[in-house]
Design a protein around this motif. Structure first.
Motif, PDB file in Angstrom:
ATOM      1  N   GLU A   1       0.819  -1.210   0.000  1.00 11.70           N
ATOM      2  CA  GLU A   1       0.000   0.000   0.000  1.00 11.70           C
ATOM      3  C   GLU A   1       0.858   1.267   0.000  1.00 11.70           C
ATOM      4  OE1 GLU A   1      -2.688  -0.508   3.273  1.00 11.70           O
ATOM      5  OE2 GLU A   1      -3.569  -2.320   2.391  1.00 11.70           O
ATOM      6  N   ARG A   2       2.074   1.186   0.503  1.00 16.69           N
ATOM      7  CA  ARG A   2       2.983   2.327   0.531  1.00 16.69           C
ATOM      8  C   ARG A   2       3.615   2.570  -0.841  1.00 16.69           C
ATOM      9  NH1 ARG A   2       5.880   4.614   4.866  1.00 16.69           N
ATOM     10  NH2 ARG A   2       7.899   5.536   4.361  1.00 16.69           N
ATOM     11  N   ALA A   3       3.844   1.502  -1.585  1.00 15.70           N
ATOM     12  CA  ALA A   3       4.574   1.590  -2.849  1.00 15.70           C
ATOM     13  C   ALA A   3       3.724   2.194  -3.956  1.00 15.70           C
ATOM     14  CB  ALA A   3       5.059   0.209  -3.265  1.00 15.70           C
ATOM     15  N   GLU A   4       4.401   2.878  -4.884  1.00 15.33           N
ATOM     16  CA  GLU A   4       3.761   3.419  -6.076  1.00 15.33           C
ATOM     17  C   GLU A   4       3.995   2.476  -7.253  1.00 15.33           C
ATOM     18  OE1 GLU A   4       1.891   6.063  -6.022  1.00 15.33           O
ATOM     19  OE2 GLU A   4       2.346   6.653  -3.963  1.00 15.33           O
ATOM     20  N   GLU A   5       3.253   2.684  -8.311  1.00 14.49           N
ATOM     21  CA  GLU A   5       3.395   1.856  -9.508  1.00 14.49           C
ATOM     22  C   GLU A   5       4.846   1.845  -9.978  1.00 14.49           C
ATOM     23  OE1 GLU A   5       1.539   1.519 -14.045  1.00 14.49           O
ATOM     24  OE2 GLU A   5       0.738   2.959 -12.604  1.00 14.49           O
TER      25      GLU A   5
ATOM     26  N   VAL B   1       0.738  -7.254  -8.150  1.00  5.92           N
ATOM     27  CA  VAL B   1       0.416  -7.138  -9.575  1.00  5.92           C
ATOM     28  C   VAL B   1      -0.731  -6.158  -9.786  1.00  5.92           C
ATOM     29  CG1 VAL B   1      -0.514  -8.389 -11.563  1.00  5.92           C
ATOM     30  CG2 VAL B   1       1.336  -9.393 -10.222  1.00  5.92           C
ATOM     31  N   VAL B   2      -1.755  -6.265  -8.961  1.00  7.95           N
ATOM     32  CA  VAL B   2      -2.891  -5.341  -9.064  1.00  7.95           C
ATOM     33  C   VAL B   2      -2.436  -3.901  -8.864  1.00  7.95           C
ATOM     34  CG1 VAL B   2      -5.048  -4.644  -7.967  1.00  7.95           C
ATOM     35  CG2 VAL B   2      -4.614  -7.064  -8.408  1.00  7.95           C
ATOM     36  N   LYS B   3      -1.488  -3.681  -7.945  1.00  6.50           N
ATOM     37  CA  LYS B   3      -0.966  -2.345  -7.673  1.00  6.50           C
ATOM     38  C   LYS B   3      -0.010  -1.873  -8.762  1.00  6.50           C
ATOM     39  CE  LYS B   3      -0.585   1.235  -4.809  1.00  6.50           C
ATOM     40  NZ  LYS B   3       0.055   1.175  -3.482  1.00  6.50           N
ATOM     41  N   GLY B   4       0.473  -2.787  -9.599  1.00 10.80           N
ATOM     42  CA  GLY B   4       1.391  -2.419 -10.671  1.00 10.80           C
ATOM     43  C   GLY B   4       2.828  -2.269 -10.221  1.00 10.80           C
ATOM     44  N   LEU B   5       3.222  -3.006  -9.187  1.00  9.46           N
ATOM     45  CA  LEU B   5       4.582  -2.885  -8.678  1.00  9.46           C
ATOM     46  C   LEU B   5       5.591  -3.484  -9.660  1.00  9.46           C
ATOM     47  CD1 LEU B   5       4.248  -3.567  -4.851  1.00  9.46           C
ATOM     48  CD2 LEU B   5       3.783  -1.508  -6.177  1.00  9.46           C
TER      49      LEU B   5
END
Length: 218
Positions: A68-72, A100-104
């Motif tokens: 949740e902290r990380a950006e794409e 994957v959903v977050k686009g990491l």
């Protein structure tokens, strides 16, 4: 203009490691390898550390705060403080799905992961020390995110950059990234010319001579 992540992905860990050597910097780590063949990752680092549970129960599963902290495009890098033999995996299938959903951009674990087949099917690049089936439940807990961590003897801070491929992992400090990648690009170009000379039939002893041995000193 290309991003740092794009710049990193155009190189490999060996070129970046050589550049770090050339500039007198540390950052290369051995033994942390892709959990599925061909996986490569690069990006800005979001840090996380796990420790043995010792009877503690966390209110949320480890890894969720880091995701949740990380950006794409960013990469979660985990220090697993419980060393080998690892009591459990720090990363698994559901966390991989959430990433994957977050686009990491991928995950690096200085420790163990599990659900490798699922991670491969998801296409998420993950590098780790090993793969094991043991759950983290009751065994390890998250100790914090965003804090400095130690990966293979290298201090890694949030905001640094990472590149991982089949040879290992390299970390580049945020303040050094421009200088390191400029040198890495130059070294890679030099090696490409040497490879062309070998294909053209020049003797290895001629191509890999004094110029090659002293490349990092330039």
């Amino acid at each position: 203009m290309r991003s740092v992540r794009e710049w990193l992905l155009a190189l490999d860990t060996c070129a970046v490691s050589d550049a770090l050597d050339s500039l007198g910097r540390s950052g290369a780590v051995s033994g942390v390898l892709p959990v599925w063949e061909g996986a490569r990752l690069a990006g800005r680092v979001v840090t996380m550390r796990t420790v043995p549970a010792d009877g503690r129960v966390s209110g949320s599963h480890l890894g969720t705060a880091a995701i949740e902290r990380a950006e794409e495009g960013e990469v979660v890098v985990v220090e697993q403080a419980a060393g080998p033999p690892y009591p459990s995996a720090t990363w698994g299938g559901l966390l991989a799905k959430a990433a994957v959903v977050k686009g990491l951009g991928g995950i690096v674990v200085d420790g163990a992961c599990r659900d490798v087949d699922e991670i491969r099917e998801l296409g998420l690049a993950v590098s780790a020390r090993e793969a094991i089936p043991f759950t983290a439940r009751g065994r390890i807990v998250e100790d914090g995110v965003g804090l400095p961590i130690l990966i293979g003897g290298v201090t890694v801070r949030e905001g640094d950059f990472v590149l991982a491929d089949g040879s290992g992992v390299v970390f580049v400090r945020e303040e050094d990234v421009g200088a390191v990648l400029t040198v890495a690009e130059r070294l890679a170009a030099r090696e490409a010319l040497m490879a062309a000379d070998l294909r053209a039939g020049r003797l290895p002893s001629e191509v890999l001579g004094k110029d090659y041995e002293e490349m990092l000193d330039e």
